[in-house]
Design an enzyme around this catalytic site. Structure first.
Site, short mmCIF file in Angstrom:
data_model
loop_
_atom_site.label_atom_id
_atom_site.label_comp_id
_atom_site.label_asym_id
_atom_site.label_seq_id
_atom_site.Cartn_x
_atom_site.Cartn_y
_atom_site.Cartn_z
N LYS A 9 14.38 -4.11 -6.01
CA LYS A 9 14.23 -5.41 -5.34
C LYS A 9 14.41 -6.53 -6.34
O LYS A 9 14.19 -6.39 -7.54
CB LYS A 9 12.85 -5.51 -4.66
CG LYS A 9 11.63 -5.42 -5.59
CD LYS A 9 11.25 -6.71 -6.30
CE LYS A 9 10.05 -6.55 -7.20
NZ LYS A 9 9.82 -7.74 -8.07
N PRO A 18 15.78 -0.43 -13.83
CA PRO A 18 15.18 -0.61 -15.16
C PRO A 18 13.66 -0.35 -15.13
O PRO A 18 12.97 -0.70 -14.18
CB PRO A 18 15.47 -2.08 -15.48
CG PRO A 18 16.68 -2.41 -14.67
CD PRO A 18 16.56 -1.61 -13.42
N VAL A 19 13.17 0.28 -16.19
CA VAL A 19 11.74 0.57 -16.31
C VAL A 19 11.03 -0.69 -16.81
O VAL A 19 11.46 -1.32 -17.78
CB VAL A 19 11.50 1.75 -17.28
CG1 VAL A 19 10.01 1.97 -17.51
CG2 VAL A 19 12.14 3.01 -16.72
N GLY A 25 10.97 -3.56 -15.59
CA GLY A 25 11.96 -4.62 -15.61
C GLY A 25 11.80 -5.68 -14.55
O GLY A 25 12.67 -6.53 -14.39
N MET A 43 11.76 -5.13 -11.29
CA MET A 43 12.53 -4.78 -10.09
C MET A 43 11.84 -3.70 -9.28
O MET A 43 12.44 -3.10 -8.39
CB MET A 43 13.94 -4.35 -10.47
CG MET A 43 14.73 -5.44 -11.17
SD MET A 43 16.45 -4.97 -11.49
CE MET A 43 17.12 -5.05 -9.82
N SER A 75 7.30 1.34 -8.20
CA SER A 75 6.90 1.24 -6.80
C SER A 75 7.94 1.91 -5.89
O SER A 75 7.59 2.57 -4.91
CB SER A 75 6.74 -0.22 -6.39
OG SER A 75 5.68 -0.82 -7.12
N ALA A 76 9.22 1.72 -6.23
CA ALA A 76 10.28 2.35 -5.45
C ALA A 76 10.14 3.87 -5.49
O ALA A 76 10.28 4.55 -4.46
CB ALA A 76 11.65 1.94 -5.99
N ASP A 135 3.95 -3.64 -4.22
CA ASP A 135 5.39 -3.63 -3.97
C ASP A 135 5.87 -2.38 -3.25
O ASP A 135 7.04 -2.31 -2.85
CB ASP A 135 6.15 -3.74 -5.29
CG ASP A 135 6.04 -5.12 -5.94
OD1 ASP A 135 5.62 -6.07 -5.24
OD2 ASP A 135 6.37 -5.24 -7.13
#
Length: 308
Positions: free
Chosen positions: A9, A95-96, A98, A100, A104-105, A137
């Site tokens: 995200k 990215p770790v 990062g 984004m 959570s994804a 998230d």
């Protein structure tokens, strides 16, 4: 074997309220899901085990601190499974640390993958509740698209959006701790004399101009409305990000901001060709480790059809 693809995200708006008594901040968080994403594959196993491949795989914890493992355990507990068995392999592209929501994804993807592997048929609203228990998230990674997140970001309202947008993400060396960035945001507010508590900072709301730009499919108007209340804190902790933002803008981006708590920087392009050119310029600029061109919005975590 069940494989789930899940998007990263970018926060096209991240409005941050003051520090609450419970240690959280109220947010007006406009999430935007992009095609850059991870894949989590679940296979039968003994206990809950993890492996990881891809960029920064060595930075991904493979114990119970990983949200994917916690998601599997939480789903099993909800269904009364006393001894869950699954091996989760995470193929990283997000990215770790990062900004984004990569961790959570992976938590969202693990919920979907384990639900399918164990044939549980958990209702979507229950999965969202479990996702909210895992982190602020995680629910958005389940639904994808574009949504306004309120509260800690976990209370989601889908937003109308027209068309597709082209993004470039510049990946920094190393990560940033989200709690550290929030603490720095509070410190900067106190230093500026505005105060940092919930009593000092108004509860944020979605920017009407941003919502209109999304609904109209207007990339230039969206670029003008991009905002991130954590950007100053991320730049304070990582001053070199200013050079990355400048390099992407000079390469033709119509909008630029730090993604979430950083340190990944996000650039909005006018079209796919523009995004490819911006990514190439950023990779050549020496201001970031690498850069990826992608698009969105895309759907949330979903099982990959093996025949596709």
């Amino acid at each position: 074997m069940i494989t789930v693809r899940v998007p990263a995200k970018v926060n096209v708006q991240l409005g941050v309220g003051g520090l609450r008594a419970d240690g959280f901040h109220d947010l007006a968080n406009v999430f935007f899901a992009v095609a850059l994403g991870d894949e989590v594959t679940a296979t039968p196993g003994e206990g809950i085990t993890l492996s990881c491949s891809g960029p920064d795989a060595d930075a991904v914890p493979l114990d119970d601190s990983n949200l994917a493992a916690r998601a599997a355990r939480l789903l099993a507990a909800h269904h009364g499974i006393a001894d869950p068995g699954v091996h989760l392999h995470i193929a990283k592209a997000i990215p770790v640390a990062g900004g984004m929501a990569g961790g959570s994804a992976d938590g969202a993807a693990a919920l979907v993958a384990c639900d399918a592997l164990w044939k549980l048929d958990t209702p979507a609203d229950v999965l969202l509740d479990l996702a909210a228990e895992l982190g602020s998230d995680v629910p958005f990674a389940l639904v994808g698209g574009v949504a306004l997140g309120r509260g800690r970001g976990e209370i989601l309202e889908p937003l109308p959006v027209e068309g597709s947008y082209h993004w470039v993400f510049a990946v920094a060396d190393g990560g940033l701790s989200t709690p550290a960035v929030f603490r720095e945001c509070d410190r900067l507010r106190d230093e500026a004399g505005t105060g940092s508590s919930a009593a000092d900072v108004p509860t944020p709301d979605a920017d009407p101009a941003l919502l209109t730009a999304l609904a109209d499919g207007d990339a230039v108007a969206l670029a003008a409305a991009l905002s991130n209340d954590l950007q100053a804190a991320a730049l304070s902790l990582r001053p070199g990000l200013a050079a990355t933002l400048r390099a992407g803008t000079e390469a033709g981006a119509v909008g630029a901001l730090v993604s979430g708590s950083g340190p990944t920087c996000a650039f909005l392009a006018k079209d796919a060709d523009g995004a490819a050119a911006i990514a190439a310029a950023l990779r050549a600029s020496g201001t970031c480790r690498t850069a990826h061109a992608t698009h969105g919005p895309v759907a949330g975590a979903a099982v990959v059809d093996p025949a596709a």
